[in-house]
Design a protein around this motif. Structure first.
Motif, PDB file in Angstrom:
ATOM      1  N   PHE A 340       0.790  -1.224   0.012  1.00  0.00           N
ATOM      2  CA  PHE A 340      -0.100  -0.070  -0.108  1.00  0.00           C
ATOM      3  C   PHE A 340       0.951   1.334  -0.013  1.00  0.00           C
ATOM      4  CE2 PHE A 340      -3.473  -2.909   0.690  1.00  0.00           C
ATOM      5  CZ  PHE A 340      -4.694  -2.283   0.981  1.00  0.00           C
ATOM      6  N   VAL A 343      -2.212   5.226   0.287  1.00  0.00           N
ATOM      7  CA  VAL A 343      -3.771   4.864   0.042  1.00  0.00           C
ATOM      8  C   VAL A 343      -4.519   5.564   0.927  1.00  0.00           C
ATOM      9  CG1 VAL A 343      -5.463   3.108  -0.289  1.00  0.00           C
ATOM     10  CG2 VAL A 343      -2.775   2.699  -1.033  1.00  0.00           C
ATOM     11  N   CYS A 344      -5.556   6.387   0.144  1.00  0.00           N
ATOM     12  CA  CYS A 344      -6.691   7.072   0.850  1.00  0.00           C
ATOM     13  C   CYS A 344      -7.960   6.549   0.128  1.00  0.00           C
ATOM     14  CB  CYS A 344      -6.723   8.523   0.762  1.00  0.00           C
ATOM     15  SG  CYS A 344      -5.030   9.330   1.328  1.00  0.00           S
ATOM     16  N   ASN A 359       0.064   3.312   4.398  1.00  0.00           N
ATOM     17  CA  ASN A 359       1.507   2.457   3.946  1.00  0.00           C
ATOM     18  C   ASN A 359       1.858   1.506   4.802  1.00  0.00           C
ATOM     19  OD1 ASN A 359       2.890   4.382   1.832  1.00  0.00           O
ATOM     20  ND2 ASN A 359       1.909   6.003   3.312  1.00  0.00           N
ATOM     21  N   LEU A 384     -10.482  -3.282  -0.040  1.00  0.00           N
ATOM     22  CA  LEU A 384      -9.581  -2.891  -1.224  1.00  0.00           C
ATOM     23  C   LEU A 384      -8.836  -4.012  -1.787  1.00  0.00           C
ATOM     24  CD1 LEU A 384      -8.391   0.303   0.358  1.00  0.00           C
ATOM     25  CD2 LEU A 384      -9.704   0.512  -1.497  1.00  0.00           C
ATOM     26  N   GLN A 390     -12.209   0.706  -4.799  1.00  0.00           N
ATOM     27  CA  GLN A 390     -10.785   0.929  -5.257  1.00  0.00           C
ATOM     28  C   GLN A 390     -10.387   2.284  -4.695  1.00  0.00           C
ATOM     29  OE1 GLN A 390     -10.785   2.188  -9.398  1.00  0.00           O
ATOM     30  NE2 GLN A 390     -12.728   3.011  -9.502  1.00  0.00           N
ATOM     31  N   PRO A 391      -9.045   2.662  -4.445  1.00  0.00           N
ATOM     32  CA  PRO A 391      -8.753   3.748  -3.637  1.00  0.00           C
ATOM     33  C   PRO A 391      -9.209   4.922  -4.180  1.00  0.00           C
ATOM     34  CG  PRO A 391      -6.657   2.089  -4.289  1.00  0.00           C
ATOM     35  CD  PRO A 391      -7.836   1.785  -4.971  1.00  0.00           C
ATOM     36  N   GLY A 394      -3.611   7.048  -4.152  1.00  0.00           N
ATOM     37  CA  GLY A 394      -2.574   6.197  -3.695  1.00  0.00           C
ATOM     38  C   GLY A 394      -2.554   5.029  -4.602  1.00  0.00           C
ATOM     39  N   ILE A 396      -2.096   0.473  -4.780  1.00  0.00           N
ATOM     40  CA  ILE A 396      -2.102  -0.905  -4.487  1.00  0.00           C
ATOM     41  C   ILE A 396      -1.182  -1.486  -5.240  1.00  0.00           C
ATOM     42  CG2 ILE A 396      -2.992  -2.871  -3.137  1.00  0.00           C
ATOM     43  CD1 ILE A 396      -5.551  -0.870  -2.501  1.00  0.00           C
ATOM     44  N   ASN A 402       0.213  -2.691 -10.359  1.00  0.00           N
ATOM     45  CA  ASN A 402      -0.695  -2.020 -10.186  1.00  0.00           C
ATOM     46  C   ASN A 402      -2.084  -3.187  -9.724  1.00  0.00           C
ATOM     47  OD1 ASN A 402      -3.020  -0.302  -9.474  1.00  0.00           O
ATOM     48  ND2 ASN A 402      -2.586   1.231 -10.944  1.00  0.00           N
TER      49      ASN A 402
END
Length: 578
Positions: A340, A343-344, A359, A384, A390-391, A394, A396, A402
């Motif tokens: 990660f 990621v938000c 993270n 997620l 989906q983020p 950010g 993943i 990806n």
């Protein structure tokens, strides 16, 4: 009343609809021919004193026309019915396919009973729209034009009366229909509410009985049913009123035609055969309008059902795979570390972010525990990873790729997921296991049950693996249901294992058996455990601590315990060892 969305769906059956229209034109031809031939026969018998022999061929022709009219009506109804069946089957298939693409998070926000009512009864309500109302719209547009096309050259006065009186029926149909539209909308909403509430009561019947509330819920259901019955009666009253008004208007209009023809015939301004022809044809001219009025309420019910169906089809789907990355899998690309990167995520743009700058790194063939207080974001991170959402921002990555570019079907094949409340279908033990691996052999099933410490129990059942376990596994205890879900994971044997609160709702003995099963299952796998009982994560290779949507700590059990942080407060919630 016309729905463009339903018309788009109906166009998938163009041939059937064209056949319906064609049969309508043929039917119009037969109606005009029948009226003309009948008026000629009557005029010949009464005015020209024709004998039976002289009108024999005309009578045979009349009989053939009546037969042809019946066949045309049958063909129209058959093609319309076939179109309705195919359209509804395709629509139900499309709905299921769409729901398959919708995130489980979105589905869980819907009432199961209401969804079921829409998928079954809602789509069936469209039958009247496609089989009766929509074809009748075309028939109403065709038959009166055919009649006018024939009548105007014969008698323009009668044709003008037809033109002036015909709009009265649709106008009153629309005026009455506005009130019916409101009541029909209430009726459909009430049906959804009744179905949803009844489903909830059935699902929670044990709880209601335990609290002595089952009888009170019967009163609630009776109340909702009475409300639905009341609304339905209002709709029926309006429908009957509409039918009565339309019949009166059609009768009066026919009477106007008859009176003006009778007066003109009396003064010799029109021929008897022609006047009789128009008089016989008059009821058939108004009949399509009356039929459209009768079908109007059925069509309205279908449109309101469609509104809910289109709401379901508008539910957002899970992110789709980018097609140009699919070559990774055919080239032998395999599962790897998950990372990660900043990621938000937010469920709603207007709300605060559920996850903020997350993270962390999940190494392969290692055990990672994800802990944190309720609402910290653990379930969101699982969603997620599972690609249910989906983020917002950010990245993943899986083995440096990806995750959003990874084909969903392939990715799910790499995961064995044991959720907190595993869903067990109302089927046999074997069928529930084969969900994980449809081609599994009998020996593989037995071995999976053995590793999950469930084989002895299954063998003690009267029908063994052929025993039906009830809806949601009601015939199994919580621990047995959890171990059956673990047996699924054994059978799938995926490289990435996700355990969501695997021992939260079981007793101490079941917890120990589940731990033994998981210890065997986790060997040589990447394991992610989400846990509230921290005793199950003490030996994890790393522990990720979440707090208020952010990563608060990462480390081993002893290191985290030694520091004064969130993890220590989770282990000792009152501030001291127990």
């Amino acid at each position: 009343m016309f729905s463009r969305d339903l018309w788009k769906i109906a166009r998938s059956e163009k041939l059937s609809l064209l056949a319906t229209i064609l049969f309508g034109v043929i039917l119009g031809g037969f109606i005009v021919s029948q009226a003309w031939l009948l008026s000629s026969i009557i005029a010949g018998v009464f005015l020209q004193q024709n004998t039976l022999g002289e009108i024999r061929h005309a009578l045979i022709g009349l009989l053939l026309i009546i037969l042809g009219r019946g066949l045309a009506t049958f063909g129209r109804e058959r093609s319309a019915g076939g179109a309705s069946i195919n359209i509804r089957s395709n629509l139900r298939r499309t709905l299921f396919q769409h729901l398959h693409k919708v995130s489980p998070n979105e589905i869980s926000a819907e009432r199961t009973g209401e969804l079921t009512a829409t998928l079954i009864q809602g789509i069936d309500h469209l039958d009247a729209y496609f089989r009766i109302y929509l074809p009748q719209v075309f028939i109403t547009a065709i038959l009166p034009l055919i009649v006018l096309w024939v009548v105007f050259p014969i008698d323009w006065i009668s044709g003008l009366v037809f033109v002036l009186t015909a709009p009265l029926i649709p106008v009153f149909m629309i005026l009455i229909g506005r009130q019916a539209d409101k009541e029909t909308h209430k009726q459909w909403k009430m049906l959804g509410r009744l179905g949803g509430h009844f489903h909830d009561v059935l699902q929670g019947l044990k709880t209601l009985k335990a609290y002595g509330l089952s009888k009170s819920q019967s009163k609630v259901i009776r109340s909702v049913s009475d409300q639905y019955a009341s609304v339905t009666l209002k709709v029926l009253r309006i429908a009957f009123l509409s039918g009565f008004v339309l019949e009166i208007l059609a009768t009066i209009s026919t009477a106007v035609i008859a009176v003006q023809i009778g007066l003109r015939l009396l003064y010799g301004q029109i021929d008897f055969a022609e006047s009789l022809f128009i008089l016989i044809l008059a009821p058939d001219f108004y009949f399509p309008f009356r039929q459209l009025g009768a079908a109007y309420h059925s069509g309205m019910e279908g449109i309101h059902s469609a509104e809910r169906i289109f709401e379901i089809t508008s539910l957002p789907t899970m992110p789709q795979t980018v097609s140009h990355t699919r070559h990774h899998y055919s080239d032998g690309w395999s599962f790897g570390p998950i990372e990660f990167q900043d990621v938000c995520f937010s469920y709603n743009q207007e709300e605060l972010e559920t996850l903020r700058e997350i993270n962390f790194h999940l190494p392969i063939n290692a055990t990672t525990a994800l802990v944190g207080p309720t609402g910290a974001g653990k379930s969101t991170i699982l969603s997620l990873i599972l690609k249910f959402i989906q983020p917002s921002s950010g990245l993943i990555t899986v083995a440096g790729n990806n995750l959003q570019d990874v084909q969903s079907r392939w990715w799910w094949d790499q995961i064995s997921w044991v959720p907190q409340f595993p869903y067990l279908f109302n089927d046999t033990v074997e069928a529930n296991l084969l969900i994980a691996k449809p081609a599994a052999s009998r020996q593989e099933i037995i071995e999976a049950l053995r590793k999950a410490n469930l084989l002895d129990f299954i063998n003690s059942l009267p029908e063994g693996t052929a025993t039906k376990i009830g809806e949601k596994g009601t015939r199994f205890s919580g621990g047995q249901a959890q171990r059956l879900a673990i047996a699924r994971a054994y059978l799938k044997d995926a490289p990435f294992l996700i355990l969501d609160e695997p021992t939260k709702n079981v007793d101490v003995e079941s917890e120990e058996q589940i731990r033994e099963s998981l210890h065997l299952l986790a060997a040589r796998k990447t394991l992610l455990i989400v846990a509230h009982r921290l005793s199950s994560v003490r030996f994890a290779d790393q522990i990720i601590v979440l707090d208020s949507g952010k990563v608060s700590q990462i480390g081993h059990h002893q290191d985290l315990l030694a520091s004064d942080g969130v993890y220590r407060s989770l282990v000792y919630p009152v501030g001291k060892k127990t």
